[in-house]
Design an enzyme around this catalytic site. Structure first.
Site, short mmCIF file in Angstrom:
data_model
loop_
_atom_site.label_atom_id
_atom_site.label_comp_id
_atom_site.label_asym_id
_atom_site.label_seq_id
_atom_site.Cartn_x
_atom_site.Cartn_y
_atom_site.Cartn_z
N HIS A 41 -4.02 1.85 -4.33
CA HIS A 41 -4.01 3.32 -4.40
C HIS A 41 -4.79 4.00 -3.28
CE1 HIS A 41 -3.26 7.16 -6.20
NE2 HIS A 41 -4.54 7.43 -6.33
N ASP B 32 1.62 9.01 -6.44
CA ASP B 32 1.11 10.31 -6.90
C ASP B 32 2.25 11.23 -7.35
OD1 ASP B 32 -2.03 10.46 -5.68
OD2 ASP B 32 -0.67 9.03 -4.75
N ASN C 144 -6.47 6.48 -9.65
CA ASN C 144 -7.64 7.05 -10.32
C ASN C 144 -7.26 7.88 -11.54
OD1 ASN C 144 -6.68 8.69 -8.00
ND2 ASN C 144 -8.07 10.23 -8.84
N VAL D 164 -4.09 10.08 -1.11
CA VAL D 164 -4.08 11.26 -0.25
C VAL D 164 -2.71 11.92 -0.35
CG1 VAL D 164 -4.28 12.10 2.12
CG2 VAL D 164 -5.76 10.26 1.32
N HIS D 165 -2.68 13.20 -0.68
CA HIS D 165 -1.41 13.88 -0.95
C HIS D 165 -0.77 14.35 0.35
CE1 HIS D 165 -3.22 14.83 -5.16
NE2 HIS D 165 -2.91 13.55 -5.01
N HIS E 162 -10.31 12.57 0.69
CA HIS E 162 -10.63 11.20 0.24
C HIS E 162 -11.11 10.29 1.37
CE1 HIS E 162 -9.06 12.31 -3.63
NE2 HIS E 162 -7.85 12.54 -3.15
#
Length: 438
Positions: A292, A149, A209, A330-331, A302
């Site tokens: 991912h 990400d 995504n 997931v950040h 998520h």
């Protein structure tokens, strides 16, 4: 009285230090970067840009770049001495159109065979600047830089600066690269942003995504990603650039696709069974998997998005004794114990979520409580990971938080390979049963 005072002060400072660590103020999102450079510097009117490299089978490397000149050759000159090229390789090219956007000419050229752990100098298209790359070692130790990400923000730049300080051999990226999100010029700026690192060490990526970019009736998705970031899928017997595998220095790495079919009748699932059946744990005692959307995630963001894929594929990965699973999406950062079926299992994989590269959407700050039994460490901060596989039995994983633009090692653990345990022999019947299943 004096000794009691000293003791009390010591307790105070220790408590203050613990509180400070626990109360670390998470970084806020940063704006997208602006890119002032020209795509055609005067010194190189036929500029080769967005140069990046990837592994392409045994002792080979794929060099990818883009030119505006549609007649530019897909040729690489290379050698082990600066400015002296003893070898030449001819490659292929492609291009694509996306609504009102037309890409440049996208070149992919495979060079080799190459010597391991060696610096090579190369030039794209017979002219322009000279680049240099370093091939991975043939034997342990080997170091992977890991981050997902990424995006194109101020925090992305900090993360890349910190990775630059890491003496890594291969970069692993489990999805969400450019965050172009349909705006195709953002793919170009991302390519320029990562070129200093990606032109020097192989970047091995899989889709997220944000790579889908599907437009109903106009575009099936992943066109930009597949055209620009060609991975060794053919070399690993895969039918799709969205899933593949490669080997480096005693490590077998499998890159899976969270956003392509993965049910038991799919090409991906059947390719995965075939790929795992060929893994030789004497030759490659370490087995890593990347995709991912995480399967083990105690963040509120998520939740459940990887459950279907997990239901289908976790039995296969467990039977194959996968050592480490790395995911993004997931950040934030989270590391598990060895786990299987949502419970600690000494023969399960260590799951690591590392979708904290620096994207503009910001951090996923809320975790579910209580913390699950399988979860060891979790923190919502930007950062990157480093996996140094020391030998056939031991590796050290560390996660480095971006704190005020400085990399701070915040989590570290030694991991023992399952190949050195009794797990593989215990699960051999389980693996054979799954591989035989239609």
């Amino acid at each position: 009285m004096g000794s009691k005072l000293v003791f009390t002060l010591c307790l105070f400072f220790i408590a203050s230090a613990v509180t400070a660590a626990a109360d670390y103020v998470r970084s806020r999102p940063r704006k997208k970067l602006e890119f002032p450079w020209s795509s055609k510097p005067a010194s190189f009117p036929q500029q080769n840009f967005q140069v990046h490299i990837s592994l392409a089978g045994n002792n080979h490397m794929r060099i990818s770049w883009i030119t505006d000149d549609k007649s530019a050759p897909s040729v690489i000159k290379y050698g082990t001495s600066l400015g002296r090229y003893g070898s030449t390789a001819q490659g292929e090219s492609t291009s694509y159109s996306y609504l009102f956007y037309d890409s440049g000419k996208i070149h992919h050229t495979v060079i080799g065979p190459l010597e391991p752990d060696t610096i090579y100098f190369y030039q794209c298209g017979n002219q322009g600047p000279e680049f240099q790359l370093k091939t991975p070692p043939a034997k342990f130790p080997v170091t992977f830089a890991v981050v997902g990400d990424l995006g194109q923000t101020g925090w992305t730049k900090s993360t890349l600066d910190h990775i630059r300080l890491c003496e890594y051999d291969v970069h692993l990226l489990p999805g969400d690269l450019s965050y172009a999100d349909y705006v195709q010029p953002r793919w170009d700026t991302f390519g320029e942003l990562v070129q200093p690192l990606a032109s020097a060490r192989p970047w091995m990526v899989t889709e997220g995504n944000h790579e889908k970019e599907r437009i109903l009736l106009f575009n099936d998705g992943f066109e930009s990603y597949n055209a620009r970031w060609k991975m060794p899928f053919k070399e690993s017997g895969s039918s799709s650039n969205l899933f593949y595998s490669f080997e480096v220095a005693g490590t077998h790495v499998i890159m899976l696709g969270s956003y392509t079919d993965y049910d038991i009748f799919s090409d991906q699932y059947n390719w995965l069974k075939d790929d795992l059946s060929k893994v030789d744990r004497d030759k490659t005692p370490w087995l890593l998997v990347l995709f991912h959307a995480p399967w083990y995630n105690s963040n509120e963001a998520h939740q459940g998005e990887g459950d279907k894929m997990m239901m289908v594929m976790e039995p296969l990965l467990h039977a194959a004794s996968v050592d480490i699973v790395l995911a993004g999406h997931v950040h934030a950062y989270e590391r598990s114990k060895r786990v299987h079926k949502r419970k600690p299992d000494p023969c399960g994989a260590v799951h690591i979520t590392i979708g904290d590269g620096g994207n503009e959407e910001g951090l996923a700050r809320k975790y579910k409580n209580p913390q699950p039994e399988w979860s060891v460490f979790r923190e919502a901060s930007f950062g990157h990971g480093e996996l140094r596989i020391v030998n056939s039995t031991h590796a050290i994983w560390s996660w480095h938080r971006n704190e005020d633009d400085e990399p701070v090692k915040t989590d570290e653990v030694w991991i023992t390979s399952l190949a050195s345990s009794g797990c593989i022999s215990e699960k051999s019947d389980e693996l054979r049963r799954i591989l035989r299943a239609s």
